[in-house]
Design an enzyme around this catalytic site. Structure first.
Site, PDB file in Angstrom:
ATOM      1  N   ARG A 266     -36.356  -9.236   3.297  1.00 33.93           N
ATOM      2  CA  ARG A 266     -36.978  -9.707   4.542  1.00 33.93           C
ATOM      3  C   ARG A 266     -38.300 -10.410   4.260  1.00 33.93           C
ATOM      4  NH1 ARG A 266     -37.484  -4.527   7.765  1.00 33.93           N
ATOM      5  NH2 ARG A 266     -38.081  -5.752   9.567  1.00 33.93           N
TER       6      ARG A 266
ATOM      7  N   LYS B 291     -47.422  -5.694  13.393  1.00 36.30           N
ATOM      8  CA  LYS B 291     -47.270  -6.504  14.615  1.00 36.30           C
ATOM      9  C   LYS B 291     -46.916  -5.638  15.822  1.00 36.30           C
ATOM     10  CE  LYS B 291     -44.055  -9.341  13.523  1.00 36.30           C
ATOM     11  NZ  LYS B 291     -43.364  -9.184  12.351  1.00 36.30           N
TER      12      LYS B 291
ATOM     13  N   ARG C  66     -44.071   5.223   3.537  1.00 36.55           N
ATOM     14  CA  ARG C  66     -43.620   5.634   4.881  1.00 36.55           C
ATOM     15  C   ARG C  66     -42.175   6.132   4.842  1.00 36.55           C
ATOM     16  NH1 ARG C  66     -44.100   0.980   8.709  1.00 36.55           N
ATOM     17  NH2 ARG C  66     -41.913   0.625   8.290  1.00 36.55           N
TER      18      ARG C  66
HETATM   19  P1  AMP Z   1     -37.799  -7.173  13.391  1.00 32.82           P
HETATM   20  O1  AMP Z   1     -37.758  -5.879  14.151  1.00 32.82           O
HETATM   21  O2  AMP Z   1     -38.583  -8.244  14.094  1.00 32.82           O
HETATM   22  O3  AMP Z   1     -38.232  -6.998  11.965  1.00 32.82           O
HETATM   23  O4  AMP Z   1     -36.305  -7.725  13.353  1.00 32.82           O
HETATM   24  C1  AMP Z   1     -35.251  -6.971  12.785  1.00 32.82           C
HETATM   25  C2  AMP Z   1     -34.088  -7.903  12.439  1.00 32.82           C
HETATM   26  O5  AMP Z   1     -33.617  -8.535  13.644  1.00 32.82           O
HETATM   27  C3  AMP Z   1     -34.441  -9.051  11.515  1.00 32.82           C
HETATM   28  O6  AMP Z   1     -34.424  -8.676  10.144  1.00 32.82           O
HETATM   29  C4  AMP Z   1     -33.375 -10.059  11.862  1.00 32.82           C
HETATM   30  O7  AMP Z   1     -32.129  -9.703  11.275  1.00 32.82           O
HETATM   31  C5  AMP Z   1     -33.235  -9.893  13.366  1.00 32.82           C
HETATM   32  N1  AMP Z   1     -34.134 -10.786  14.106  1.00 32.82           N
HETATM   33  C6  AMP Z   1     -35.198 -10.430  14.875  1.00 32.82           C
HETATM   34  N2  AMP Z   1     -35.803 -11.502  15.381  1.00 32.82           N
HETATM   35  C7  AMP Z   1     -35.149 -12.590  14.924  1.00 32.82           C
HETATM   36  C8  AMP Z   1     -35.306 -13.984  15.084  1.00 32.82           C
HETATM   37  N3  AMP Z   1     -36.315 -14.509  15.805  1.00 32.82           N
HETATM   38  N4  AMP Z   1     -34.426 -14.816  14.462  1.00 32.82           N
HETATM   39  C9  AMP Z   1     -33.414 -14.320  13.727  1.00 32.82           C
HETATM   40  N5  AMP Z   1     -33.205 -13.019  13.522  1.00 32.82           N
HETATM   41  C10 AMP Z   1     -34.054 -12.132  14.113  1.00 32.82           C
END
Ligand code: AMP
Length: 288
Positions: free
Chosen positions: A150, A13, A127
């Site tokens: 996740r 993404k 990675r």
């Molecule tokens: P990402 O970089 O999008 O994978 O986000 C890293 C971490 O940030 C996630 O594993 C969540 O702990 C938190 N996070 C990011 N976006 C959200 C969201 N929309 N709602 C809740 N937690 C979020």
């Protein structure tokens, strides 16, 4: 252009969002990035989010909805944006609907990157191993163990959004397992097919491509016919390109061609568009 990018962690993404940012001059709004910045700066939000993020859990809705609402109010978001990592749950999607309604903003599409989970885990494992071998720092939540959590959270809480946006006829699905370049091309193609790419941007991109093509074919002609004047060859191929553009296929045919390759989600919408343009052509003919 206003988009949501949907896909599990590690689906690419971020990479695709960056490419869309560069191509269309819009901003990427990544809640993950914003939260990581808040953690680094040790703001009150960052302190709250830190442990949740490290364990792979979800930060409370009021926090993420609040940061997105503030970010949408900033002037650079007015030209368009890509939401990356938000919404992650149906309640967040509902909160976003409310927010956008209040701010009079219309969402163009939700692009889903569909990937194979086991391949994804393997990709991340490789990675992480490579980064560790190079002595680079690995994101605390990017380890295979946390990623498994996740992914489970994505399946349980985020995947229902596919149905949510499909029902609202916003969903476009792209095969995220293709090479990065192919995924980018496919995203651009389906965005153009649904008309999400503003005419100006599409025209500009098309012109740039045509100019590059003409220059390339001109250079080839010049190389092939070194004894003939190069300008003549370039001019002729330019004229030919112009003539073929003028004699272009009807819009309905073009839409039909693009929808043939489109994934199921986008096919519905582009098929609708093709029908509409076909109707327009019929009306025009009736008038004439
Ligand atoms: P990402 O970089 O999008 O994978 O986000 C890293 C971490 O940030 C996630 O594993 C969540 O702990 C938190 N996070 C990011 N976006 C959200 C969201 N929309 N709602 C809740 N937690 C979020």
């Amino acid at each position: 252009m206003r988009l949501i990018l949907l896909g599990p962690p590690g689906s690419g993404k971020g990479t695709q969002a960056q490419r869309l940012v560069q191509r269309y001059g819009i901003v990427q709004l990544s809640t993950g990035e914003m939260l990581r910045a808040a953690v680094a700066a040790q703001t009150p939000v960052g302190i709250k989010a830190q442990h949740i993020m490290a364990s792979g859990g979800l930060v409370p809705d009021e926090i993420v909805v609040g940061i997105i609402s503030d970010r949408l109010d900033q002037p650079d978001a007015a030209r368009g944006f890509i939401l990356d990592g938000f919404p992650r749950t149906v309640p967040q999607a509902e909160a976003l609907d409310e927010l956008l309604k209040k701010k009079h903003i219309k969402l163009d599409a939700v692009v889903e990157l569909r990937v194979n989970e086991s391949a994804l885990l393997q990709r991340v494992e490789t990675r992480v191993a490579e980064m560790r071998a190079r002595g680079e720092e690995v994101r605390i939540d990017d380890t295979p163990e946390v990623l498994t959590k996740r992914l489970a959270s994505y399946r349980a809480l985020t995947e229902p959004l596919i149905h949510y946006y499909s029902e609202r006829r916003k969903l476009l699905t792209v095969d995220g397992m293709m090479a990065i370049e192919h995924v980018t091309r496919e995203i651009n193609r389906i965005l153009a097919a649904i008309g999400a790419v503003e005419a100006k941007a599409a025209k500009k991109a098309g012109e740039a491509r045509r100019t590059a093509k003409t220059a390339k074919s001109g250079a080839k002609t010049a190389a092939r016919t070194a004894s003939k004047p190069a300008a003549k060859g370039t001019g002729a191929s330019g004229k030919a390109a112009k003539a073929s553009r003028k004699a272009g296929k009807p819009a309905s045919m073009r839409a039909k061609k693009s929808s043939r390759k489109a994934p199921a989600g986008s096919r519905v919408r582009s098929a609708g568009k093709a029908r509409k343009s076909a109707k327009k052509v019929t009306k025009k003919r009736a008038k004439a």
